[in-house]
Design a protein around this motif. Structure first.
Motif, PDB file in Angstrom:
ATOM      1  N   GLY A 197       0.800  -1.230   0.000  1.00 40.10           N
ATOM      2  CA  GLY A 197       0.000   0.000   0.000  1.00 40.10           C
ATOM      3  C   GLY A 197       0.828   1.272   0.000  1.00 40.10           C
ATOM      4  O   GLY A 197       0.266   2.375  -0.019  1.00 40.10           O
ATOM      5  N   LYS A 198       2.138   1.139   0.046  1.00 44.39           N
ATOM      6  CA  LYS A 198       3.064   2.273  -0.088  1.00 44.39           C
ATOM      7  C   LYS A 198       2.603   3.537   0.657  1.00 44.39           C
ATOM      8  O   LYS A 198       2.425   3.506   1.862  1.00 44.39           O
ATOM      9  N   THR A 199       2.389   4.636  -0.073  1.00 43.27           N
ATOM     10  CA  THR A 199       1.966   5.885   0.580  1.00 43.27           C
ATOM     11  C   THR A 199       0.759   5.660   1.489  1.00 43.27           C
ATOM     12  O   THR A 199       0.708   6.161   2.612  1.00 43.27           O
ATOM     13  N   ASN A 218      -2.868  15.422  -6.225  1.00 43.60           N
ATOM     14  CA  ASN A 218      -3.388  14.363  -7.092  1.00 43.60           C
ATOM     15  C   ASN A 218      -4.916  14.319  -6.947  1.00 43.60           C
ATOM     16  O   ASN A 218      -5.470  14.956  -6.044  1.00 43.60           O
ATOM     17  N   PHE A 223      -7.433   8.756  -5.743  1.00 42.88           N
ATOM     18  CA  PHE A 223      -6.217   7.936  -5.709  1.00 42.88           C
ATOM     19  C   PHE A 223      -6.050   7.327  -4.322  1.00 42.88           C
ATOM     20  O   PHE A 223      -6.213   8.002  -3.307  1.00 42.88           O
ATOM     21  N   TRP A 224      -5.770   6.029  -4.259  1.00 43.15           N
ATOM     22  CA  TRP A 224      -5.702   5.271  -3.000  1.00 43.15           C
ATOM     23  C   TRP A 224      -7.026   5.347  -2.222  1.00 43.15           C
ATOM     24  O   TRP A 224      -7.036   5.154  -1.007  1.00 43.15           O
ATOM     25  N   TYR A 258       2.466  12.151 -10.491  1.00 43.06           N
ATOM     26  CA  TYR A 258       1.305  11.985  -9.619  1.00 43.06           C
ATOM     27  C   TYR A 258       0.606  13.292  -9.262  1.00 43.06           C
ATOM     28  O   TYR A 258      -0.217  13.311  -8.358  1.00 43.06           O
ATOM     29  N   ILE A 305       0.758  16.172   1.407  1.00 39.19           N
ATOM     30  CA  ILE A 305       1.353  14.981   0.779  1.00 39.19           C
ATOM     31  C   ILE A 305       2.031  15.406  -0.517  1.00 39.19           C
ATOM     32  O   ILE A 305       1.364  15.752  -1.500  1.00 39.19           O
ATOM     33  N   VAL A 339       4.484  14.978  -3.946  1.00 38.25           N
ATOM     34  CA  VAL A 339       4.501  13.934  -4.992  1.00 38.25           C
ATOM     35  C   VAL A 339       5.705  13.983  -5.934  1.00 38.25           C
ATOM     36  O   VAL A 339       5.982  13.002  -6.628  1.00 38.25           O
ATOM     37  N   HIS A 397       9.009  11.253  -6.645  1.00 39.10           N
ATOM     38  CA  HIS A 397       8.427   9.912  -6.818  1.00 39.10           C
ATOM     39  C   HIS A 397       9.053   9.274  -8.048  1.00 39.10           C
ATOM     40  O   HIS A 397       9.333   9.954  -9.032  1.00 39.10           O
ATOM     41  N   ASP A 449       7.970   8.657   3.673  1.00 41.09           N
ATOM     42  CA  ASP A 449       6.946   7.601   3.757  1.00 41.09           C
ATOM     43  C   ASP A 449       7.490   6.203   3.504  1.00 41.09           C
ATOM     44  O   ASP A 449       7.025   5.245   4.091  1.00 41.09           O
ATOM     45  N   HIS A 450       8.485   6.079   2.620  1.00 42.05           N
ATOM     46  CA  HIS A 450       9.055   4.762   2.294  1.00 42.05           C
ATOM     47  C   HIS A 450      10.276   4.970   1.417  1.00 42.05           C
ATOM     48  O   HIS A 450      10.612   6.103   1.063  1.00 42.05           O
TER      49      HIS A 450
END
Ligand code: GP9
Ligand code: MN
Length: 431
Positions: free
Chosen positions: A80-82, A132, A136-137, A167, A194, A196, A199, A258-259
């Motif tokens: 699920g990343k972000t 975005n 999204f998500w 994004y 957030i 983007v 990325h 975030d990752h």
């Protein structure tokens, strides 16, 4: 079932770490501004390429006397990343073993998430700013269930032509064009940005950053440094506005990565930059690279420092709430306050691998953090390591049962009013 829920409740109550009295309420009553640094890894902090700092502004912030920073802080996202990172930060529960909790359960599950808790306990207004589209998500649905009052998605900004990339709206424009909404929010507010632009695949028009990239042998890895530099400058510009508007001094700004931005299959391209031999690169090195920065910048404090405490995204919510002087004892949270002397420093990755201050466990293999080498445990150590692994498996599966079975619907708290998603409408009125 209710009895599954009782198991979860018992675990989180037993696992609870009481706040550090020196830190409890340090940021009480302040606005909270969260800056989600997309794909931003810890190794960028203080990194120089061709003698130039990649992220000079964030470096200064990281080492500032007004910031509590962490350099052994890990992301814990899965597929699920972000969205997994967001879920952990807003709820202190893990993402799912497969897929994204936001998309799979975000429309229907019961949440007891930060926006609702802070609204009910501290009268906070809540908002998300993101360049975005809202769907999204599945954010448009999840945020309502979390109690977010406002969501300023792409429809609120001019995202035409080269204003956007990948994004969504480029970060500098997101910060600049959202100010008119931010300054209208009733204070205190809990606002999340957030970003983007940093990325994958890290393509950026050359007029947006002049940063001279390294030559790692991978174009996307090279360009990662350029987009990270752009993000750094975007945050710097945002700070200038916060200062000018007077918001800075009564806010706490929390920044986190975030990752990972560079995937394990590309990590060996980084070896030279990190002073390592690419031929010796192994799983241990991959695990260590899952560090991301975490900073609580509280303008006005003087005892900021870099903490070496081990922790991860699951620990952010109790830490943040305690800084705001809000108790967490009654909530279902899998993380523990990073400042507490009862903090649990076993960091669980979503695939059940783990890191502690001394050891790293990958696929059942144990590495010493000191040497980076595989160790063959003796009998006594074996027990110690299987205990850590059992603990990691247990907390992940309890979190999964909570989220997969929507168990929070059983949890009636006398000082928590369930969120009614129908109260929120994020439309900008134009479309
Ligand atoms: C999209 C952005 C990226 O809106 O948050 O998500 P990611 O690909 O990093 O999960
Ligand atoms: Mn992301």
């Amino acid at each position: 079932t209710k009895s599954q829920f009782d198991n979860v409740l018992k675990y989180t109550q037993d696992h609870y770490a009481k706040p550090n009295p020196k830190m409890f309420g340090v940021a009480k009553g302040r606005n909270v501004i969260i800056i989600h640094l997309e794909s931003f890894q810890q190794f960028l902090i203080d990194k120089k390429i061709n003698g130039k700092e990649v992220t000079p502004f964030l470096n200064k912030l990281f080492h500032s006397k007004s910031t509590y920073s962490f350099d052994n802080f890990f992301h814990q996202v899965g597929q699920g990343k972000t969205s997994d990172a967001e879920n952990m930060l807003e709820t202190s529960t893990f993402g799912l073993p497969q897929g994204s909790l936001f998309t799979q359960f975000g429309s229907d599950n019961t949440f007891q998430a930060a926006p609702a808790i802070l609204n009910q306990q501290g009268n906070y207004t809540s908002a998300v700013f993101h360049g975005n589209v809202a769907s999204f998500w599945n954010r448009n649905n999840v945020y309502k269930n979390m109690g977010y009052q406002y969501f300023f998605d792409a429809s609120y900004y001019d995202v035409s032509g080269d204003k956007s990339l990948g994004y969504g709206l480029k970060d500098k424009l997101l910060f600049k064009d959202s100010i008119k909404y931010l300054q209208e929010l009733q204070q205190p507010f809990y606002a999340k940005y957030i970003t983007v632009t940093n990325h994958f695949p890290y393509s950026l028009d050359s007029e947006d950053s002049k940063f001279k990239v390294p030559n790692t042998g991978s174009t996307s890895t090279d360009n990662y440094f350029k987009t990270a530099n752009y993000l750094d400058q975007a945050v710097k510009e945002f700070y200038a506005y916060l200062k000018k508007s007077g918001l800075l001094k009564n806010s706490m700004i929390m920044l986190y990565g975030d990752h990972y931005g560079i995937s394990n299959s590309e990590n060996n391209n980084l070896a030279n930059i990190l002073g390592k031999n690419p031929d010796d690169w192994n799983n241990f090195d991959n695990a260590q690279l899952q560090r991301v920065p975490l900073m609580f910048n509280i303008p006005g404090i003087k005892n900021g420092h870099v903490s070496h405490t081990y922790g991860g995204e699951i620990d952010v919510l109790p830490t943040l709430m305690h800084l705001l002087g809000i108790n967490t004892k009654n909530y279902i949270q899998f993380g523990t306050d990073l400042f507490s002397d009862q903090h649990d420093s076993v960091v669980a990755f979503r695939d059940r691998d783990w890191v502690t201050p001394d050891y790293t466990g990958i696929n059942g293999n144990i590495y010493s953090n000191k040497t980076g080498k595989l160790i063959s445990p003796n009998k006594q150590q074996d027990k110690k390591f299987s205990k850590i692994q059992d603990k990691v498996n247990n907390e992940l599966s309890l979190s999964d049962s909570l989220n997969q079975e929507n168990l929070l619907r059983f949890y009636k708290l006398k000082d928590f009013t369930p969120v009614d998603p129908r109260k929120y409408n994020y439309s900008n009125g134009l479309s």
